[in-house]
Design a protein around this motif. Structure first.
Motif, mmCIF file in Angstrom:
data_model
loop_
_atom_site.group_PDB
_atom_site.id
_atom_site.type_symbol
_atom_site.label_atom_id
_atom_site.label_comp_id
_atom_site.label_asym_id
_atom_site.label_seq_id
_atom_site.Cartn_x
_atom_site.Cartn_y
_atom_site.Cartn_z
ATOM 1 N N LYS A 126 94.922 25.375 88.874
ATOM 2 C CA LYS A 126 95.343 26.587 88.165
ATOM 3 C C LYS A 126 94.643 26.578 86.812
ATOM 4 C CE LYS A 126 99.313 29.556 87.298
ATOM 5 N NZ LYS A 126 100.775 29.707 87.446
ATOM 6 N N TRP A 127 93.621 27.403 86.681
ATOM 7 C CA TRP A 127 92.717 27.328 85.536
ATOM 8 C C TRP A 127 92.837 28.602 84.693
ATOM 9 C CZ3 TRP A 127 90.815 22.741 84.516
ATOM 10 C CH2 TRP A 127 89.790 22.594 83.573
ATOM 11 N N LEU A 128 94.056 28.867 84.216
ATOM 12 C CA LEU A 128 94.321 30.051 83.398
ATOM 13 C C LEU A 128 94.704 29.634 81.986
ATOM 14 C CD1 LEU A 128 96.429 32.094 85.987
ATOM 15 C CD2 LEU A 128 94.005 32.383 85.441
ATOM 16 N N GLU A 129 94.318 30.463 80.994
ATOM 17 C CA GLU A 129 94.538 30.099 79.591
ATOM 18 C C GLU A 129 96.014 30.006 79.210
ATOM 19 O OE1 GLU A 129 92.198 32.039 80.605
ATOM 20 O OE2 GLU A 129 90.321 31.625 79.549
ATOM 21 N N ASN A 130 96.840 30.918 79.711
ATOM 22 C CA ASN A 130 98.228 31.003 79.233
ATOM 23 C C ASN A 130 99.247 30.958 80.356
ATOM 24 O OD1 ASN A 130 97.453 31.459 76.402
ATOM 25 N ND2 ASN A 130 96.711 33.443 77.132
ATOM 26 N N SER A 131 98.914 30.257 81.417
ATOM 27 C CA SER A 131 99.823 30.212 82.559
ATOM 28 C C SER A 131 99.857 28.796 83.121
ATOM 29 C CB SER A 131 99.378 31.211 83.633
ATOM 30 O OG SER A 131 100.261 31.214 84.726
ATOM 31 N N PRO A 132 100.891 28.011 82.802
ATOM 32 C CA PRO A 132 100.965 26.636 83.306
ATOM 33 C C PRO A 132 101.283 26.596 84.793
ATOM 34 C CG PRO A 132 102.958 27.197 82.106
ATOM 35 C CD PRO A 132 102.025 28.355 81.920
ATOM 36 N N PHE A 133 101.057 25.455 85.379
ATOM 37 C CA PHE A 133 101.413 25.222 86.775
ATOM 38 C C PHE A 133 102.935 25.133 86.848
ATOM 39 C CE2 PHE A 133 102.087 22.848 90.637
ATOM 40 C CZ PHE A 133 101.063 23.256 91.480
ATOM 41 N N ASP A 134 103.556 26.028 87.652
ATOM 42 C CA ASP A 134 105.018 26.106 87.654
ATOM 43 C C ASP A 134 105.590 25.826 89.039
ATOM 44 O OD1 ASP A 134 104.483 28.411 89.108
ATOM 45 O OD2 ASP A 134 104.839 29.759 87.418
ATOM 46 N N THR A 135 106.904 26.010 89.163
ATOM 47 C CA THR A 135 107.589 25.706 90.425
ATOM 48 C C THR A 135 107.119 26.612 91.558
ATOM 49 O OG1 THR A 135 109.417 27.150 89.728
ATOM 50 C CG2 THR A 135 109.635 24.797 89.282
ATOM 51 N N THR A 165 77.230 45.063 80.555
ATOM 52 C CA THR A 165 77.201 43.802 81.304
ATOM 53 C C THR A 165 78.320 42.878 80.852
ATOM 54 O OG1 THR A 165 74.790 44.031 81.396
ATOM 55 C CG2 THR A 165 75.713 41.925 82.044
ATOM 56 N N VAL A 166 78.504 42.763 79.544
ATOM 57 C CA VAL A 166 79.562 41.899 79.023
ATOM 58 C C VAL A 166 80.930 42.409 79.464
ATOM 59 C CG1 VAL A 166 80.688 41.056 76.933
ATOM 60 C CG2 VAL A 166 78.195 41.129 77.053
ATOM 61 N N ASP A 167 81.135 43.728 79.443
ATOM 62 C CA ASP A 167 82.411 44.289 79.897
ATOM 63 C C ASP A 167 82.658 43.964 81.364
ATOM 64 O OD1 ASP A 167 82.980 45.334 77.438
ATOM 65 O OD2 ASP A 167 82.306 47.377 77.906
ATOM 66 N N ARG A 168 81.606 44.004 82.159
ATOM 67 C CA ARG A 168 81.750 43.703 83.585
ATOM 68 C C ARG A 168 82.137 42.235 83.766
ATOM 69 N NH1 ARG A 168 77.218 45.140 84.806
ATOM 70 N NH2 ARG A 168 77.710 47.313 85.291
ATOM 71 N N ILE A 169 81.535 41.358 82.987
ATOM 72 C CA ILE A 169 81.886 39.940 83.075
ATOM 73 C C ILE A 169 83.338 39.734 82.645
ATOM 74 C CG2 ILE A 169 81.368 37.626 82.217
ATOM 75 C CD1 ILE A 169 78.467 38.510 81.878
ATOM 76 N N ARG A 170 83.765 40.429 81.594
ATOM 77 C CA ARG A 170 85.155 40.304 81.144
ATOM 78 C C ARG A 170 86.129 40.679 82.263
ATOM 79 N NH1 ARG A 170 86.231 39.715 75.689
ATOM 80 N NH2 ARG A 170 84.477 40.054 74.246
ATOM 81 N N ARG A 171 85.834 41.768 82.964
ATOM 82 C CA ARG A 171 86.738 42.233 84.025
ATOM 83 C C ARG A 171 86.791 41.273 85.204
ATOM 84 N NH1 ARG A 171 83.990 47.079 82.882
ATOM 85 N NH2 ARG A 171 82.835 46.924 84.842
ATOM 86 N N GLY A 172 85.667 40.646 85.500
ATOM 87 C CA GLY A 172 85.622 39.785 86.682
ATOM 88 C C GLY A 172 85.695 38.302 86.395
ATOM 89 N N TRP A 173 85.796 37.929 85.102
ATOM 90 C CA TRP A 173 85.674 36.532 84.724
ATOM 91 C C TRP A 173 86.751 35.644 85.341
ATOM 92 C CZ3 TRP A 173 82.600 32.900 83.308
ATOM 93 C CH2 TRP A 173 83.089 31.726 82.752
ATOM 94 N N THR A 174 88.008 36.042 85.239
ATOM 95 C CA THR A 174 89.093 35.186 85.715
ATOM 96 C C THR A 174 88.960 34.889 87.201
ATOM 97 O OG1 THR A 174 90.610 36.021 84.008
ATOM 98 C CG2 THR A 174 91.590 34.963 85.934
ATOM 99 N N SER A 175 88.676 35.916 87.981
ATOM 100 C CA SER A 175 88.520 35.732 89.421
ATOM 101 C C SER A 175 87.293 34.885 89.739
ATOM 102 C CB SER A 175 88.412 37.098 90.114
ATOM 103 O OG SER A 175 88.156 36.949 91.486
ATOM 104 N N TRP A 176 86.179 35.196 89.072
ATOM 105 C CA TRP A 176 84.941 34.455 89.328
ATOM 106 C C TRP A 176 85.094 32.988 88.943
ATOM 107 C CZ3 TRP A 176 81.550 31.524 86.484
ATOM 108 C CH2 TRP A 176 80.314 31.244 87.075
ATOM 109 N N ARG A 177 85.655 32.743 87.773
ATOM 110 C CA ARG A 177 85.817 31.367 87.298
ATOM 111 C C ARG A 177 86.743 30.572 88.204
ATOM 112 N NH1 ARG A 177 88.639 30.357 81.570
ATOM 113 N NH2 ARG A 177 90.353 31.265 82.764
ATOM 114 N N GLY A 178 87.804 31.213 88.701
ATOM 115 C CA GLY A 178 88.758 30.512 89.546
ATOM 116 C C GLY A 178 88.116 29.893 90.770
#
Length: 480
Positions: free
Chosen positions: A414-423, A342-355
């Motif tokens: 843009k709610w990503l840990e290591n990707s700022p809002f860019d041009t 279950t935790v692995d499944r959340i890890r795989r889908g977390w970024t998309s789900w959270r966005g």
């Protein structure tokens, strides 16, 4: 654990009690508050905390169903053990019905100081005929309101509690309504000891439910929390949604199907019908309306300068949304003690789900934060999309919704840990703006990792957003 948050609600309750105290000596000093909110949201805990702080005599009665006990017997026993003066009269003279019980209750309420009477889970005492409501209304009009008492009626069934004060019902206009929502991100941060960005993630996972938030260890990261809680078969993170759904929809299997379809990510009427098994239009409309009436699902239209019929549906409780996506469909693997899957499944889908899940929380935060950084406060903060989703604008600030006369600003999240809002993100937002309006409306960005472009009217970070939820200076800290 210290009581955290709820400063606004506690202030409202304080003001109500102060108003009663100031009205002592008048003909009707009593006041009634009707508190409603989703199950397990902390209604009873809030009122219990307030009762303890207020230091006034009170009785707190919680009605129950299905335990073979007579509610009137339980009520009399609760009053007899309360801090109300002369409460022992309920052991000496047992009331034969609710009319007598409420009259007897009114007789022991102090006349020269405030007191409190709390009726929790009120819908269990209500019926379609409105019999108990009529009894309560007569008792309030004839006896209770003539004492300096704060009567608090609590219920989790939002539809029934709303019906309580609706036109034509006995208790219409007798009480002031108060709705309790989940803990906000600042409250979650105070409970968990997390930084603003992590506190928003924790808010999404817990839905702000106090019973789940209380399990978060100070400073614990979300993955440690999920691994520990999902390995516990009786964790509130696993069982809270099950209990709530069973209570909300004991006989509504169709509503559960539709809710599962929306929870799986479907947002349009047609796609929900397909995911729910090819439901007919009438059946789906009935189920959706039930979910919307209960406040579990929101039906939203895009904000634009022209009318649109492109309605989108979403689950209002982010915890329930998480549960329906990642936990509910996979309960058997949790039963087999395979929470690692279950935790692995959340890890795989977390970024998309959270966005997607973070969007309404950010809009709500902006609505509370503005005006700030030169961006004005507006009556409506929503989003914009087309039927084909070829254009989606995360944030639209306008003078009204859904059909605006004037747009104040547009924005992107843009709610990503290591990707700022860019041009590149700015160019996409500019192109989408031209699909909505030709006016040079200010553009803003809400970003977890800052912005690498300066061509924006404003940039808002997690720290900015969480400030919108902090209590004012005269309240003190978020932990009160």
């Amino acid at each position: 654990m210290d009581f955290v948050g709820r400063w606004r609600e506690l202030r409202t309750l304080d003001d109500a009690l102060a108003g009663i105290r100031a009205s002592i000596g008048t003909s009707k000093p009593g006041r009634c508050l009707i508190l409603r909110g989703r199950r397990r949201i902390g209604k009873s805990a809030l009122i219990e905390e307030f009762a303890q702080r207020s230091a006034v005599p009170y009785v707190f009665y919680t009605s129950e169903i299905g335990f073979g006990t007579d509610p009137l017997d339980e009520f009399a026993d609760t009053v007899a053990q309360s801090s109300l003066p002369d409460a022992e009269i309920f052991t000496e003279a047992f009331p034969g019905n609710w009319t007598a019980a409420l009259r007897q209750l009114a007789s022991i309420l102090p006349a020269d100081e405030p007191s409190m009477v709390v009726l929790d889970e009120l819908p269990y005492l209500m019926d379609e005929s409105g019999a108990f409501e009529s009894v309560l209304q007569r008792a309030w009009d004839r006896e209770l309101c003539r004492k300096p008492v704060l009567l608090i009626l609590i219920g989790s069934d939002l539809a029934m509690m709303q019906a309580l004060t609706s036109y034509g019902r006995p208790f219409h206009q007798r009480g002031s309504e108060m709705r309790l929502g989940p803990l906000n991100p600042a409250d979650v941060a105070a409970m968990s000891g997390l930084d603003p960005a992590a506190a928003f993630d924790a808010t999404l996972i817990t839905g702000g439910l106090p019973i789940i938030c209380a399990r978060w260890r100070a400073g614990e990261d979300m993955w440690s929390f999920l691994e520990r809680e999902l390995a516990d078969p009786v964790s509130p993170l696993i069982v809270s949604a099950q209990l709530s759904l069973a209570a909300e929809f004991p006989d509504q299997t169709l509503a559960r199907q539709v809710l599962s379809a929306i929870g799986s990510g479907e947002r349009t009427f047609t796609n929900i019908a397909r995911a729910a098994g090819g439901l007919a239009h009438t059946s789906l409309s009935r189920a959706v309306n039930l979910l919307v009436d209960k406040g579990i699902v929101a039906a939203e239209l895009p904000i634009s300068l022209t009318p649109s019929k492109d309605r989108r549906y979403r689950i209002t409780d982010s915890y329930l949304r998480l549960w329906l996506t990642f936990l509910g469909p996979y309960l058997p693997e949790l039963d087999r003690m395979r929470s690692d899957l279950t935790v692995d499944r959340i890890r795989r889908g977390w970024t998309s789900w959270r966005g997607r899940a973070i969007e309404p929380l950010i809009r709500d935060s902006l609505a509370r934060l503005l005006p700030a950084a030169g961006i004005p406060a507006v009556p409506a903060v929503g989003g914009y999309w087309t039927r084909t989703n070829d254009v989606e604008i995360d944030i639209v600030g306008a003078d009204r919704a859904p059909v605006a006369k004037e747009l104040a600003f547009l924005g992107s999240i843009k709610w990503l840990e290591n990707s700022p809002f860019d041009t590149h993100d700015l160019t996409a937002l500019q192109n989408h703006r031209f699909r909505l309006t030709d006016d040079p409306i200010p553009l803003i960005a809400v970003t977890r990792s800052g912005a690498s472009t300066t061509h924006l009217a404003a940039v808002f970070t997690p720290a900015d957003l969480i400030a919108a939820w902090q209590p004012p200076d005269d309240v003190g800290s978020a932990q009160i």
